[in-house]
Every structure is written in structure tokens, then in C-alpha cells.
Design an enzyme around this catalytic site. Structure first.
Site, mmCIF file in Angstrom:
data_model
loop_
_atom_site.group_PDB
_atom_site.id
_atom_site.type_symbol
_atom_site.label_atom_id
_atom_site.label_comp_id
_atom_site.label_asym_id
_atom_site.label_seq_id
_atom_site.Cartn_x
_atom_site.Cartn_y
_atom_site.Cartn_z
ATOM 1 N N CYS A 44 0.824 -1.215 0.000
ATOM 2 C CA CYS A 44 0.000 0.000 0.000
ATOM 3 C C CYS A 44 0.854 1.259 0.000
ATOM 4 O O CYS A 44 0.715 2.129 -0.856
ATOM 5 C CB CYS A 44 -0.922 -0.022 1.215
ATOM 6 S SG CYS A 44 -1.743 1.543 1.512
ATOM 7 N N LYS A 53 -2.018 7.007 -5.879
ATOM 8 C CA LYS A 53 -2.804 8.233 -5.643
ATOM 9 C C LYS A 53 -1.963 9.465 -5.922
ATOM 10 O O LYS A 53 -2.470 10.486 -6.402
ATOM 11 C CB LYS A 53 -3.331 8.276 -4.205
ATOM 12 C CG LYS A 53 -4.742 7.751 -4.067
ATOM 13 C CD LYS A 53 -4.849 6.259 -3.933
ATOM 14 C CE LYS A 53 -5.179 5.509 -5.171
ATOM 15 N NZ LYS A 53 -5.302 4.069 -5.004
ATOM 16 N N SER A 146 -0.282 -9.699 -0.481
ATOM 17 C CA SER A 146 -0.467 -10.363 -1.774
ATOM 18 C C SER A 146 0.475 -9.766 -2.821
ATOM 19 O O SER A 146 1.075 -8.715 -2.597
ATOM 20 C CB SER A 146 -1.915 -10.176 -2.238
ATOM 21 O OG SER A 146 -2.167 -8.797 -2.435
ATOM 22 N N VAL A 238 -7.858 -12.431 -22.621
ATOM 23 C CA VAL A 238 -6.460 -12.479 -23.062
ATOM 24 C C VAL A 238 -5.944 -13.902 -22.884
ATOM 25 O O VAL A 238 -6.051 -14.481 -21.813
ATOM 26 C CB VAL A 238 -5.601 -11.471 -22.251
ATOM 27 C CG1 VAL A 238 -4.122 -11.695 -22.524
ATOM 28 C CG2 VAL A 238 -6.018 -10.039 -22.583
ATOM 29 N N ALA A 317 -6.595 -2.165 1.709
ATOM 30 C CA ALA A 317 -5.714 -1.801 2.824
ATOM 31 C C ALA A 317 -6.512 -1.561 4.103
ATOM 32 O O ALA A 317 -6.162 -2.067 5.177
ATOM 33 C CB ALA A 317 -4.928 -0.539 2.455
ATOM 34 N N HIS A 318 -7.596 -0.800 3.990
ATOM 35 C CA HIS A 318 -8.341 -0.458 5.207
ATOM 36 C C HIS A 318 -9.046 -1.682 5.795
ATOM 37 O O HIS A 318 -9.258 -1.756 7.002
ATOM 38 C CB HIS A 318 -9.334 0.678 4.965
ATOM 39 C CG HIS A 318 -10.205 0.503 3.760
ATOM 40 N ND1 HIS A 318 -9.776 0.781 2.494
ATOM 41 C CD2 HIS A 318 -11.476 0.073 3.621
ATOM 42 C CE1 HIS A 318 -10.752 0.536 1.638
ATOM 43 N NE2 HIS A 318 -11.797 0.101 2.303
ATOM 44 N N HIS A 441 -24.624 23.792 2.634
ATOM 45 C CA HIS A 441 -24.842 24.191 1.248
ATOM 46 C C HIS A 441 -23.885 25.319 0.890
ATOM 47 O O HIS A 441 -23.753 26.259 1.668
ATOM 48 C CB HIS A 441 -26.271 24.679 1.048
ATOM 49 C CG HIS A 441 -26.501 25.177 -0.358
ATOM 50 N ND1 HIS A 441 -26.637 24.308 -1.419
ATOM 51 C CD2 HIS A 441 -26.558 26.431 -0.874
ATOM 52 C CE1 HIS A 441 -26.797 25.015 -2.539
ATOM 53 N NE2 HIS A 441 -26.750 26.303 -2.226
#
Ligand code: NAD
Length: 462
Positions: A44, A53, A146, A238, A317-318, A441
Site C-alpha cells: 500500500c 494516488k 499479496s 487475453v 488496505a483499510h 450548502h
């Protein structure tokens, strides 16, 4: 010979392992964490969520500078790309965050061991590194995560046929990039390289993108990503891929060959259990290679627990962090619980896609009577000011009790917006509860009010 005894030895310092180690230390346990990589934080932090990210953010800025700033009346002249600087920024973020985990370990007095950890018998963990040593433990937590999976007939060479790891460190923008798999990795990294100028084709076996995502949301996402320039070949399996000349080829069922400079294989992940010494405590993996655990995250071996990607479930991850906290809290206090029904998912494309709970298809399949309310971001004032009016919010509630069953958001900052829905689901809220919460708002969160109101057919702005 055991050099030290611990209450808990954690193997793996990803979001499962390092969070579990810290929480256990907070609860008063003497904790060690064994990690084979020099940097802590796991896939991660090092080669997954965080660097992805970072590149998504940078490439979004580049895209905006080229295609969107003029609309705001902002002129920037010729926009250029310094890929080296973009990568250096990403590496800086990764280094800071992984060093942050070292700091947290020191603060919480978690002892870090550098090396490959493996079980060598009940309560015994060997650390294979520069010098081999053995730890003894009352409890062992396996959190080894993994690795990217590949396909039969597709040989990864790390250069032309690559995984997400290499796709985060390319030194030049490929002219043509083939992405195998329209899942989370394929769409996030496909988006990055598309924005930076690559011609990206995503080849997907299923007849839709993003398996697991609500069908209506997935269809709209497909349309929006296509408009951004991604090409999709759906219903195309594939069969093989390989290097060819300076580039590579991908062969799909039916014999058609597609060619490109690089091919990114993004077809899922497989659990890391090799060399973990599972035999030494008689643990057997299941048919898909995962370590079976019960609701306490206990394996069949006394004192051995496992969390995160290595046990299957949502490979997030979380989710791993949450499982690790529940596992060690249960060890220390007798209590600890994970609510899988309230685990959010986020895909960091533009717009972002986030959801929690059930999809419409799952409710139909389970025969659960439901009501649905949808609201499109084009009716949201804040989204209009951001120039981000594409997307939908969808609320699913039980037809009889009105209890929330699922919330799905495709839209700006969906990954942040979803947390309110997660809290609502955790507290057993109804769609009416969500509709009656006062939202500021103008805010993107008003889309949730409107979608919830739509469940009863009374949106104000829709
Ligand atoms: P995935 O399971 O999300 O998607 C893999 C895709 O590959 C599927 O759509 C599948 O149908 C397709 N596929 C499989 N075999 C194929 C073939 N022969 N030809 C064409 N298509 C084929 O896997 P991923 O995108 O690699 O992600 C791996 C894991 O990492 C997932 O569990 C994901 O949740 C997690 N992840 C999460 C995030 C996030 O939360 N933002 C980001 C990255 C990865």
C-alpha cells in the site's frame, strides 16, 4: 535459539501488520514485527495505494492544466510534462510515509526485525536476514499480503509486460499501453497514463468494467472513462502476451493480436504464503491459496492468526487494518469485530467511484425487496462550481423497513463522501435518516440527501 520472547510477533508490515502491531502495543503487549523490505508500510505505502494516488493527483493537475484551466479564465501558456519531477514527488511522499511507520514503531515500542519471517513451529518465528535469528511468541499474526497475479500464457518481464509495480515507475510515457483487466488497478493506472498522453486500451474478459460495482454505476463510469479517451475491449479474454521487437503483443480469444509498447497485467492478486512455514504448524491453504481463518482471525494452528489479503475477502488496505485491530483487540480484551457489510470501496479515477453495502444486482439475486433513489451530480451546485458535474449517487434501502442496504457514488470526491454512508450503515440508519440530516450548502454531500429523498420520490433538485 530464541533470542527474545514476545506476546505477539507480526509477520509483514503492511496496513494489516503494522496497524495490528501498533494496536497490540497500545494494549500493553510486547510486540515484534518482521518485514523483509527495508521500508515499512507494505504494498500500500511503497508500491500500491499511496504512489498510485500521488500519480493520479499529479496527472489530474496536468490534464486540468491542458484541458480545463482555460475555462476558468486561467492561461498557463504551453503546458509541459516533467515526468521525472512527477515521479520524484511521488517517491518523496512514499519515503515520508514509510519513515512515518518507523517513527510510530519506535513511539509504540514495537521491535522491528529486518528479514524474511517464517514459522518454524508452534510459537516460533525465524527471521532470515543478514543474520538469522529466532523469536518465540505467545501469538503470531500473519499479515504477508499479496502480489500481482498473472495469467497462463502471459510472462511478466518487468519491462514490456509489466504489473502495477513497474507501471508506477515508467521513465517515459508509452505511446500505446495495453491494460489487461478493467478492475481497480487497470482503471486507476490506465487513467494516469491516459492523462499523461498514452493511447490506452483496456482489454477485459467480462462484458462490463469493474466487476463487483453496481451495474448502473459501472455503465455510467464506462461512458465517462471512454469520453476521457480510454478505449475498452470488453468480452475479450487475453490468452497470451509477449515481447515483440521494441514493444509487445497481446492475443485475445478468437486469435486477434493487439500491439503496443507496454502491456500492464492487472488481473487480480494472489496471497503471499510461499516460504511462510505454514507446514511447520499444519496450516493448509484453501483452493485459491488463502489462509482459512475463523471470525477471530484464528487459523487452525493454536496461537496463529492471519489478516488482510492473505486470508482473501476484500483485498483492501483499510479492510486489512480493520481486521488486524479487531484480531489483536480480541486477544487482549475478548472483544473485536469486523462488519464486512460496512466496508467501503473506493476507485480513485476521475470521477471517483465509492460504495458501501449491497449492489442492486446482489439484492435482486438474494431476493431482498428494496427501494432505490438516484441523484445525478448535474443537480448539485458545489459540483457545478468545481466543474465536476458528471456522476450519480444511488441509495438502496429495504422496501419494508427503509433500512439502508447500499450507497453508491460516482462523482467528485466520492471517496470522502462515502464515509457518511458508512457511518449511517454502521448505525443501522434508514434512508429517511440520511435524507433528514442537515448538509451544508453548497456541498457535494447534498447529493446524498437528494439521493435519499429520491428513495421516496421527492428530491428537491432532481
Ligand atoms: P480486479 O480483480 O479488481 O480486476 C481484474 C480484472 O481482470 C477483472 O475485471 C477480470 O475480469 C479481468 N480479467 C481476468 N482475467 C482476464 C483475462 N484473461 N483477460 C482479460 N481480462 C481478465 O484486480 P486488480 O485490478 O488487479 O486489483 C487487485 C486487487 O487490488 C483488488 O482486490 C482490488 O480491490 C485491490 N486494489 C484496490 C484499490 C483501491 O481500493 N482503490 C486499488 C488497487 C487495487
Amino acid at each position: 535459539m530464541a533470542i527474545d520472547h514476545f506476546d505477539l510477533v507480526v509477520i509483514g508490515a503492511g496496513p494489516g501488520g503494522y496497524v495490528g502491531a501498533i494496536r497490540a502495543a497500545q494494549l500493553g503487549m510486547k510486540v515484534a514485527c518482521v518485514e523483509r523490505e527495508p521500508a515499512l508500510g507494505g504494498v500500500c505505502l511503497r508500491i500500491g495505494c499511496i504512489p498510485t494516488k500521488a500519480l493520479l493527483e499529479s496527472s489530474e493537475r496536468y490534464w486540468a492544466a491542458r484541458h480545463e484551466l482555460a475555462e476558468h479564465g486561467v492561461g498557463v501558456g504551453d503546458v509541459t510534462l516533467d515526468l521525472g519531477a512527477m515521479m520524484a514527488r511521488k517517491d518523496g511522499i512514499v519515503n515520508n510515509l514509510t519513515r512515518g511507520v518507523d517513527f510510530l514503531f519506535k513511539k509504540q515500542k514495537v521491535k522491528r526485525y529486518f528479514g524474511e519471517g517464517r514459522l518454524v513451529g508452534p510459537g516460533r518465528v525465524e527471521v532470515v536476514g543478514e543474520t538469522n535469528l529466532e523469536l518465540s511468541a505467545d501469538h503470531v499474526l500473519l499479515a504477508t499480503g499479496s502480489s500481482a497475479a498473472t495469467l497462463k500464457g502471459v510472462e511478466l518481464d518487468g519491462e514490456r509486460i509489466i504489473t502495477s509495480t513497474e507501471a508506477l515507475t515508467l521513465e517515459a510515457v508509452p505511446e500505446r499501453l495495453l491494460v489487461i483487466g478493467a478492475g481497480v488497478v487497470g482503471l486507476e493506472l490506465g487513467s494516469v497514463w491516459n492523462r499523461l498522453g498514452a493511447e490506452v486500451t483496456v482489454v477485459e474478459y467480462l462484458d462490463r468494467i469493474l466487476p463487483g460495482v453496481d451495474g448502473q454505476v459501472s455503465k455510467l463510469a464506462h461512458r465517462l472513462f471512454t469520453r476521457q479517451g480510454l478505449s475498452f475491449r470488453l468480452g475479450a479474454r487475453v490468452k497470451s502476451a509477449g515481447a515483440k521487437g521494441e514493444g509487445c503483443f497481446v492475443e485475445i480469444d478468437g486469435g486477434e493480436r493487439l500491439e503496443a509498447d507496454r502491456a500492464l497485467v492487472a488481473v487480480g492478486r494472489r496471497p503471499n504464503t510461499e516460504g511462510l512455514g505454514l507446514d511447520s504448524v499444519s496450516i493448509e491453504v484453501d483452493a485459491r491459496g488463502f489462509i482459512p481463518v475463523d471470525e477471530r482471525f484464528a487459523t487452525k494452528a493454536e496461537g496463529v492468526f492471519a489478516v488482510g489479503d492473505v486470508i482473501g475477502g476484500p483485498m483492501l488496505a483499510h479492510a486489512a487494518s480493520h481486521e488486524a485491530v479487531a484480531c489483536v483487540e480480541r486477544l487482549a480484551t475478548g472483544w473485536g469485530h469486523v462488519n464486512r457489510d460496512a466496508t467501503p470501496w473506493v476507485v480513485y479515477t476521475d470521477p471517483e467511484l465509492a460504495f458501501v453495502g449491497r449492489t442492486e444486482e446482489q439484492l435482486i439475486q438474494a431476493g431482498v425487496p428494496y427501494k432505490s433513489g438516484t441523484f445525478f451530480f448535474k443537480g448539485n451546485g458545489r459540483a457545478a462550481t468545481l466543474g465536476r458535474s458528471d456522476g450519480i449517487t444511488k441509495v438502496l434501502a429495504h422496501a419494508d423497513t427503509d433500512r439502508l442496504l447500499g450507497v453508491h457514488i460516482l462523482g467528485p470526491r466520492a471517496g470522502d463522501l462515502i464515509s457518511e454512508a458508512v457511518a449511517a450503515l454502521e448505525f443501522g440508519a434508514s434512508s429517511e435518516d440520511l435524507a433528514r440530516i442537515c448538509h451544508p450548502h453548497p456541498s457535494l454531500a447534498e447529493a446524498l440527501t437528494e439521493a435519499a429523498l429520491s428513495v421516496e420520490g421527492r428530491p428537491i433538485h432532481g
